[in-house]
Scaffold this active site. Structure first.
Site, PDB file in Angstrom:
ATOM      1  N   TYR A 138       0.808  -1.221   0.000  1.00  0.00           N
ATOM      2  CA  TYR A 138       0.000   0.000   0.000  1.00  0.00           C
ATOM      3  C   TYR A 138       0.844   1.275   0.000  1.00  0.00           C
ATOM      4  O   TYR A 138       0.288   2.376  -0.066  1.00  0.00           O
ATOM      5  CB  TYR A 138      -0.932   0.017   1.211  1.00  0.00           C
ATOM      6  CG  TYR A 138      -1.934  -1.107   1.203  1.00  0.00           C
ATOM      7  CD1 TYR A 138      -3.010  -1.105   0.320  1.00  0.00           C
ATOM      8  CD2 TYR A 138      -1.792  -2.193   2.066  1.00  0.00           C
ATOM      9  CE1 TYR A 138      -3.928  -2.141   0.303  1.00  0.00           C
ATOM     10  CE2 TYR A 138      -2.701  -3.238   2.057  1.00  0.00           C
ATOM     11  CZ  TYR A 138      -3.768  -3.206   1.177  1.00  0.00           C
ATOM     12  OH  TYR A 138      -4.673  -4.243   1.155  1.00  0.00           O
ATOM     13  N   HIS A 144      -4.584   6.244  -1.321  1.00  0.00           N
ATOM     14  CA  HIS A 144      -5.269   6.124  -0.030  1.00  0.00           C
ATOM     15  C   HIS A 144      -4.317   6.353   1.143  1.00  0.00           C
ATOM     16  O   HIS A 144      -4.766   6.479   2.285  1.00  0.00           O
ATOM     17  CB  HIS A 144      -5.900   4.729   0.069  1.00  0.00           C
ATOM     18  CG  HIS A 144      -7.263   4.706   0.688  1.00  0.00           C
ATOM     19  ND1 HIS A 144      -8.074   5.817   0.808  1.00  0.00           N
ATOM     20  CD2 HIS A 144      -7.980   3.678   1.228  1.00  0.00           C
ATOM     21  CE1 HIS A 144      -9.220   5.473   1.379  1.00  0.00           C
ATOM     22  NE2 HIS A 144      -9.191   4.196   1.652  1.00  0.00           N
ATOM     23  N   PHE A 181      -5.495  -1.088   9.356  1.00  0.00           N
ATOM     24  CA  PHE A 181      -6.141  -0.942   8.062  1.00  0.00           C
ATOM     25  C   PHE A 181      -7.219   0.131   8.169  1.00  0.00           C
ATOM     26  O   PHE A 181      -7.772   0.400   9.228  1.00  0.00           O
ATOM     27  CB  PHE A 181      -6.683  -2.261   7.497  1.00  0.00           C
ATOM     28  CG  PHE A 181      -5.569  -3.179   7.065  1.00  0.00           C
ATOM     29  CD1 PHE A 181      -4.962  -3.016   5.833  1.00  0.00           C
ATOM     30  CD2 PHE A 181      -5.103  -4.178   7.907  1.00  0.00           C
ATOM     31  CE1 PHE A 181      -3.922  -3.837   5.438  1.00  0.00           C
ATOM     32  CE2 PHE A 181      -4.063  -5.002   7.525  1.00  0.00           C
ATOM     33  CZ  PHE A 181      -3.467  -4.836   6.286  1.00  0.00           C
ATOM     34  N   ASN A 212     -10.341   0.758   7.391  1.00  0.00           N
ATOM     35  CA  ASN A 212     -11.722   0.635   7.863  1.00  0.00           C
ATOM     36  C   ASN A 212     -11.833   0.534   9.376  1.00  0.00           C
ATOM     37  O   ASN A 212     -12.931   0.667   9.919  1.00  0.00           O
ATOM     38  CB  ASN A 212     -12.387  -0.591   7.225  1.00  0.00           C
ATOM     39  CG  ASN A 212     -12.540  -0.440   5.721  1.00  0.00           C
ATOM     40  OD1 ASN A 212     -12.104   0.540   5.131  1.00  0.00           O
ATOM     41  ND2 ASN A 212     -13.165  -1.420   5.107  1.00  0.00           N
ATOM     42  N   ASN A 260     -14.128   5.488   4.661  1.00  0.00           N
ATOM     43  CA  ASN A 260     -14.329   4.500   5.723  1.00  0.00           C
ATOM     44  C   ASN A 260     -13.463   4.745   6.950  1.00  0.00           C
ATOM     45  O   ASN A 260     -13.841   4.369   8.061  1.00  0.00           O
ATOM     46  CB  ASN A 260     -14.095   3.089   5.176  1.00  0.00           C
ATOM     47  CG  ASN A 260     -15.216   2.638   4.269  1.00  0.00           C
ATOM     48  OD1 ASN A 260     -16.369   3.015   4.461  1.00  0.00           O
ATOM     49  ND2 ASN A 260     -14.890   1.844   3.261  1.00  0.00           N
TER      50      ASN A 260
END
Length: 202
Positions: A17, A22, A76, A78, A124
């Site tokens: 990532y 993001h 993460f 969320n 989120n």
């Protein structure tokens, strides 16, 4: 330990990532900590590394006043609220002393906006933080990533890596984001809002 507040950069942990859209929140607080080391002489002391929920530093962001906590949730995206709630509860930090730095689809890449409270715009990470803090009344520095010019699925866009021209815009935005965070730490939300919302890349 006296701290002025908490600045949280949102992102996803793991090499897969890194440098994705993001993860702009992670990139921004990394840049903030690098600037603190250069400019205040105090820099940052790591308080927690490799914890299940978060990495945490105590940073001297401004030359005077109490230090700030800077966090990168490791839960993460969320589940970001789990990390924020754990830190805020342990250090007794109220929502109005929390700044969350995150990517924003509804703002073009290279621009940013500062706001306090409001909705989550489908993000989120913000949704999780709002639910677990029990209030939306924390500050947000929204770093634009724009929407895909080709349409398509949002998840693929936000988890995609920046192109060369996009990276150039980001390289200009990150120092400005650091300035916005520093203004927030030293002068408060109103001054940070004025600076961030007026900012335009050259």
């Amino acid at each position: 330990m006296n701290v002025a507040g908490l600045i949280v950069g949102l992102g996803n942990p793991g090499k897969e990532y890194e440098r994705t859209r993001h993860n702009l929140g992670f990139m921004a607080v990394d840049a903030l900590m690098e600037a603190a080391a250069r400019e205040t002489g105090g820099g940052c002391d790591q308080l927690s590394g490799g914890k299940k929920k978060y990495d945490l530093w105590r940073c001297r962001i401004t030359p005077t006043g109490d230090p700030w906590l800077v966090a990168k949730p490791q839960t993460f995206m969320n589940l970001s609220g789990e990390a924020v709630l754990a830190i805020a509860s342990y250090y007794r930090i109220k929502p109005d002393a929390i700044l969350v730095v995150h990517d924003e689809l509804d703002i073009p890449l290279g621009r940013m906006k500062f706001k306090t409270g409001g909705g989550n715009a489908g993000h989120n990470g913000l949704k999780s933080i709002t639910q677990l803090l029990g209030t939306p009344d924390f500050h947000r520095l929204r770093l634009g990533i724009g929407r895909s010019p080709h349409g398509g699925e949002t998840t693929n866009w936000v988890l995609g890596r920046l192109s060369g021209p996009e990276q150039t815009l980001l390289d200009t935005l990150l120092p400005a984001a650091v300035q916005a965070m520093t203004i927030f730490a030293s002068q408060g939300a109103a001054a940070a809002t004025q600076f961030a919302n007026a900012y335009k890349p050259d």
